[in-house]
Design an enzyme around this catalytic site. Structure first.
Site, PDB file in Angstrom:
ATOM      1  N   LYS A 121       9.350  -3.679   5.319  1.00  0.00           N
ATOM      2  CA  LYS A 121       9.683  -3.360   3.921  1.00  0.00           C
ATOM      3  C   LYS A 121       8.567  -2.536   3.279  1.00  0.00           C
ATOM      4  CE  LYS A 121       8.993  -5.355  -0.046  1.00  0.00           C
ATOM      5  NZ  LYS A 121       8.882  -4.192  -0.953  1.00  0.00           N
ATOM      6  N   GLU A 152      -3.899  -8.579   5.229  1.00  0.00           N
ATOM      7  CA  GLU A 152      -4.959  -7.650   4.861  1.00  0.00           C
ATOM      8  C   GLU A 152      -4.883  -7.499   3.345  1.00  0.00           C
ATOM      9  OE1 GLU A 152      -6.973  -4.954   3.736  1.00  0.00           O
ATOM     10  OE2 GLU A 152      -5.702  -3.500   4.762  1.00  0.00           O
ATOM     11  N   CYS A 212      -8.107  -0.507  -0.403  1.00  0.00           N
ATOM     12  CA  CYS A 212      -8.537  -1.909  -0.363  1.00  0.00           C
ATOM     13  C   CYS A 212     -10.030  -1.999  -0.012  1.00  0.00           C
ATOM     14  CB  CYS A 212      -7.704  -2.696   0.629  1.00  0.00           C
ATOM     15  SG  CYS A 212      -7.481  -1.836   2.171  1.00  0.00           S
ATOM     16  N   GLU A 251     -11.226  -7.063  -8.253  1.00  0.00           N
ATOM     17  CA  GLU A 251     -10.746  -5.781  -7.742  1.00  0.00           C
ATOM     18  C   GLU A 251     -10.002  -5.028  -8.844  1.00  0.00           C
ATOM     19  OE1 GLU A 251      -7.435  -5.829  -4.829  1.00  0.00           O
ATOM     20  OE2 GLU A 251      -8.659  -4.449  -3.671  1.00  0.00           O
TER      21      GLU A 251
HETATM   22  P1  NAI Z   1       1.773  -6.607  -4.159  1.00  0.00           P
HETATM   23  O1  NAI Z   1       0.954  -7.452  -3.284  1.00  0.00           O
HETATM   24  O2  NAI Z   1       2.720  -7.264  -5.118  1.00  0.00           O
HETATM   25  O3  NAI Z   1       2.671  -5.599  -3.256  1.00  0.00           O
HETATM   26  C1  NAI Z   1       2.479  -5.340  -1.892  1.00  0.00           C
HETATM   27  C2  NAI Z   1       3.810  -5.503  -1.151  1.00  0.00           C
HETATM   28  O4  NAI Z   1       4.218  -6.859  -1.184  1.00  0.00           O
HETATM   29  C3  NAI Z   1       4.984  -4.714  -1.747  1.00  0.00           C
HETATM   30  O5  NAI Z   1       5.784  -4.217  -0.701  1.00  0.00           O
HETATM   31  C4  NAI Z   1       5.721  -5.776  -2.534  1.00  0.00           C
HETATM   32  O6  NAI Z   1       7.092  -5.489  -2.749  1.00  0.00           O
HETATM   33  C5  NAI Z   1       5.558  -6.981  -1.653  1.00  0.00           C
HETATM   34  N1  NAI Z   1       5.702  -8.289  -2.305  1.00  0.00           N
HETATM   35  C6  NAI Z   1       5.492  -8.598  -3.616  1.00  0.00           C
HETATM   36  N2  NAI Z   1       5.693  -9.920  -3.829  1.00  0.00           N
HETATM   37  C7  NAI Z   1       6.035 -10.461  -2.635  1.00  0.00           C
HETATM   38  C8  NAI Z   1       6.359 -11.778  -2.191  1.00  0.00           C
HETATM   39  N3  NAI Z   1       6.356 -12.824  -3.022  1.00  0.00           N
HETATM   40  N4  NAI Z   1       6.630 -11.976  -0.891  1.00  0.00           N
HETATM   41  C9  NAI Z   1       6.622 -10.942  -0.020  1.00  0.00           C
HETATM   42  N5  NAI Z   1       6.346  -9.679  -0.377  1.00  0.00           N
HETATM   43  C10 NAI Z   1       6.047  -9.426  -1.661  1.00  0.00           C
HETATM   44  O7  NAI Z   1       0.809  -5.642  -4.931  1.00  0.00           O
HETATM   45  P2  NAI Z   1       1.034  -4.883  -6.342  1.00  0.00           P
HETATM   46  O8  NAI Z   1       1.622  -5.800  -7.346  1.00  0.00           O
HETATM   47  O9  NAI Z   1       1.772  -3.629  -6.055  1.00  0.00           O
HETATM   48  O10 NAI Z   1      -0.478  -4.536  -6.760  1.00  0.00           O
HETATM   49  C11 NAI Z   1      -1.261  -5.480  -7.463  1.00  0.00           C
HETATM   50  C12 NAI Z   1      -2.695  -5.454  -7.026  1.00  0.00           C
HETATM   51  O11 NAI Z   1      -2.780  -5.754  -5.645  1.00  0.00           O
HETATM   52  C13 NAI Z   1      -3.392  -4.123  -7.160  1.00  0.00           C
HETATM   53  O12 NAI Z   1      -3.890  -3.947  -8.442  1.00  0.00           O
HETATM   54  C14 NAI Z   1      -4.479  -4.229  -6.121  1.00  0.00           C
HETATM   55  O13 NAI Z   1      -5.584  -4.885  -6.673  1.00  0.00           O
HETATM   56  C15 NAI Z   1      -3.874  -5.085  -5.044  1.00  0.00           C
HETATM   57  N6  NAI Z   1      -3.358  -4.300  -3.909  1.00  0.00           N
HETATM   58  C16 NAI Z   1      -4.084  -4.296  -2.750  1.00  0.00           C
HETATM   59  C17 NAI Z   1      -3.674  -3.534  -1.687  1.00  0.00           C
HETATM   60  C18 NAI Z   1      -4.437  -3.486  -0.419  1.00  0.00           C
HETATM   61  O14 NAI Z   1      -4.347  -2.507   0.317  1.00  0.00           O
HETATM   62  N7  NAI Z   1      -5.188  -4.509  -0.070  1.00  0.00           N
HETATM   63  C19 NAI Z   1      -2.465  -2.689  -1.753  1.00  0.00           C
HETATM   64  C20 NAI Z   1      -1.740  -2.806  -2.998  1.00  0.00           C
HETATM   65  C21 NAI Z   1      -2.208  -3.582  -4.023  1.00  0.00           C
END
Ligand code: NAI
Ligand code: MG
Length: 484
Positions: A189, A263, A297, A394
């Site tokens: 996804k 990650e 990240c 972060e």
């Molecule tokens: P997120 O963690 O909500 O999104 C990442 C992925 O997880 C997306 O595909 C989303 O649809 C999915 N997702 C969301 N809730 C889920 C659940 N309960 N179960 C399974 N999948 C789920 O991140 P978001 O809200 O886009 O960003 C928020 C913060 O997260 C950012 O401000 C940043 O600090 C951090 N982040 C870190 C990343 C990294 O590479 N470590 C990448 C993106 C965000």
């Protein structure tokens, strides 16, 4: 400031040609080798963050769609993919890599349109690296017995993969390539704000002739991701994203058969010692935090600079920041593109106001920021402490905090004083200092005299709240196999 403003000249616009790019009005789900409508009949928009305009409608997958995708993946696993020889699997993975290379220009333009990242990055970093991940893991497919000598290597089964919006095609490659090489099938996804290159990759996978059901792409929001995590016939979850969602996933799969690789976030220290080549270090600081709008990240978001050179480094850094071009992601001169979404822009603004409330001193570059779309000026904060919110949490944007230290031990102590442990950078002329620091820093990835460099052969991943498991290299194979 006025004097420092004129150190560069303005470039004429150099927009990337988009005439070769085909974005459909609507994208369906890719399940069992077919592009199919979602059970819910619902679609959502993906927009260009640099204009705020809609690019395409995207299918909203629900539990039923996920169930269909998992069944297709299980069927393909049992009947085809797990029975195929490694050499045959490798041929498919090579074919995907070559098709991606052929369509590299289109993939990079679409990546920049959908995510807001500068074309220079998507063209020179994300897409070539994504291709290289497929090439690299294609090479392992028939050599797994050498990767794990004297062990019997077995695949896990169906892998559920959930990826974020900061490196959409690259994260898809990091997840798909090793899973295929080791004989697993996939339900993946993409993030809701950046689904387009994943759908382009689905088209490429389809054109490669990969057997139906081996890779399934289900688009949607967090609930779609949760449906993958909670499906009882998934053997492995690979997630990259926020620490918050990582914790939810870990709870959800506790006590099940599912293996996991998470990650998550980071707050990585970039450490400049007084004997470092300072001009190169300044480039490394810029690359560490302003690269990809700080949506990284492992971003070097905490600068730790030795007191004796701090004033000089900060002066050089401010001058170099003034030369950054912020604007249209499709312009070839752009260094810093658009923030991925309004939500992320709001998060960044919230942290900046907390920084100011807590008494930090802010410096932003003086260029004009485009009025439409979501943009944020590269920003640094001085007068911060280890206890400042913006030093601890972060931000995931182009915002750097600057702290000083006197001794190497103090630098190590400050760098390690974090809930995260993803990456670090060390800048010094002396090899012995590099070894001293790299052995004492609690970080999964440490760069010496460089920053944010990636290679498919080197593993990537974190400690503590940054997650666990490694992606890339031999370690990345380990995450998708059972060893006997
Ligand atoms: P997120 O963690 O909500 O999104 C990442 C992925 O997880 C997306 O595909 C989303 O649809 C999915 N997702 C969301 N809730 C889920 C659940 N309960 N179960 C399974 N999948 C789920 O991140 P978001 O809200 O886009 O960003 C928020 C913060 O997260 C950012 O401000 C940043 O600090 C951090 N982040 C870190 C990343 C990294 O590479 N470590 C990448 C993106 C965000
Ligand atoms: Mg988008």
């Amino acid at each position: 400031m006025a004097k420092e403003k004129n150190i560069s000249w303005d470039y004429s616009p150099a927009p990337e040609n988009t005439s070769h790019v085909k974005v459909k009005e609507r994208y369906e789900l890719y399940i069992d080798g077919k592009f199919v409508k979602p059970e819910s009949a619902k679609y959502f928009d993906t927009v260009s963050p640099s204009t705020g305009k809609k690019l395409a409608s995207i299918a909203y997958g629900n539990e039923k769609d996920v169930d269909k995708a998992v069944k297709a993946a299980r069927n393909a696993y049992v009947n085809i993919w797990s029975k195929m020889s490694g050499a045959e699997r490798g041929k498919y993975i090579y074919r995907i890599a070559r098709l991606m290379q052929e369509r590299a220009r289109e993939l990079s333009v679409i990546e920049s349109m959908d995510s807001g990242k500068a074309i220079r990055e998507s063209r020179d970093v994300d897409v070539p690296l994504a291709c290289n991940h497929f090439f690299y893991y294609a090479g392992w497919a028939d050599k797994l017995e050498y990767a794990f000598p004297n062990r019997k290597v077995e695949s896990l089964g169906v892998a559920g993969q959930i990826i974020p919006w900061n490196f959409p095609i690259l994260m898809a490659a990091w997840k798909i390539a090793p899973a295929l090489a080791t004989g697993n099938t996939i339900v993946i996804k993409p993030a809701e704000t950046t689904p387009l290159t994943a759908m382009k990759l689905a088209e490429i996978i389809h054109d490669s002739g990969l057997p139906a059901g081996v890779v399934n792409v289900v688009t949607g929001y967090g609930d779609t991701g949760a449906a993958i995590v909670n499906h009882n016939d998934v053997d492995k979850i690979a997630f990259t994203g926020s620490t918050g969602v990582g914790k939810i996933i870990q709870k959800a799969i506790a006590g099940t058969k599912k293996k996991a690789t998470l990650e998550l976030g980071g707050k990585s220290a970039n450490i400049i010692l007084e004997d470092a080549p300072l001009d190169q270090a300044v480039e490394g600081i810029i690359n560490g935090i302003f690269f990809n709008q700080g949506h990284v990240c492992c971003a070097g978001s905490r600068l730790l600079v030795q007191e004796s050179v701090a004033d000089k480094v900060i002066r050089k850094l401010k001058r170099r920041m003034e030369t950054l071009v912020v604007g249209d992601p499709l312009d070839k001169n752009t260094d810093v593109g658009a923030i991925n979404s309004k939500e992320q822009l709001d998060i960044i603004k919230k942290y900046v106001s907390i920084g100011l409330e807590e008494g930090a001193t802010m410096h932003q570059i003086s260029c004009n920021i485009p009025k439409n779309g979501y943009f944020f000026a590269p920003t640094i904060f001085t007068d911060v402490a280890q206890s400042s919110t913006i030093v601890k949490e972060e931000i995931f944007g182009p915002v750097l905090t600057v702290q000083t230290f006197r001794t190497v031990d103090e630098a190590i102590q400050k760098a390690n004083n974090s809930e995260y442990g993803l990456a670090a950078g060390v800048w010094t002329d002396k090899g012995s200092r590099i070894f001293n620091l790299t052995t004492k820093l609690n970080a999964g990835v440490i760069w010496a005299n460089t920053y944010n460099k990636f290679d498919p052969a080197s593993p990537f991943g974190g400690y503590k709240e940054s997650g666990f498991g490694r992606e890339g290299g031999l370690h990345g194979l380990n995450a998708y196999v059972k060893l006997r």
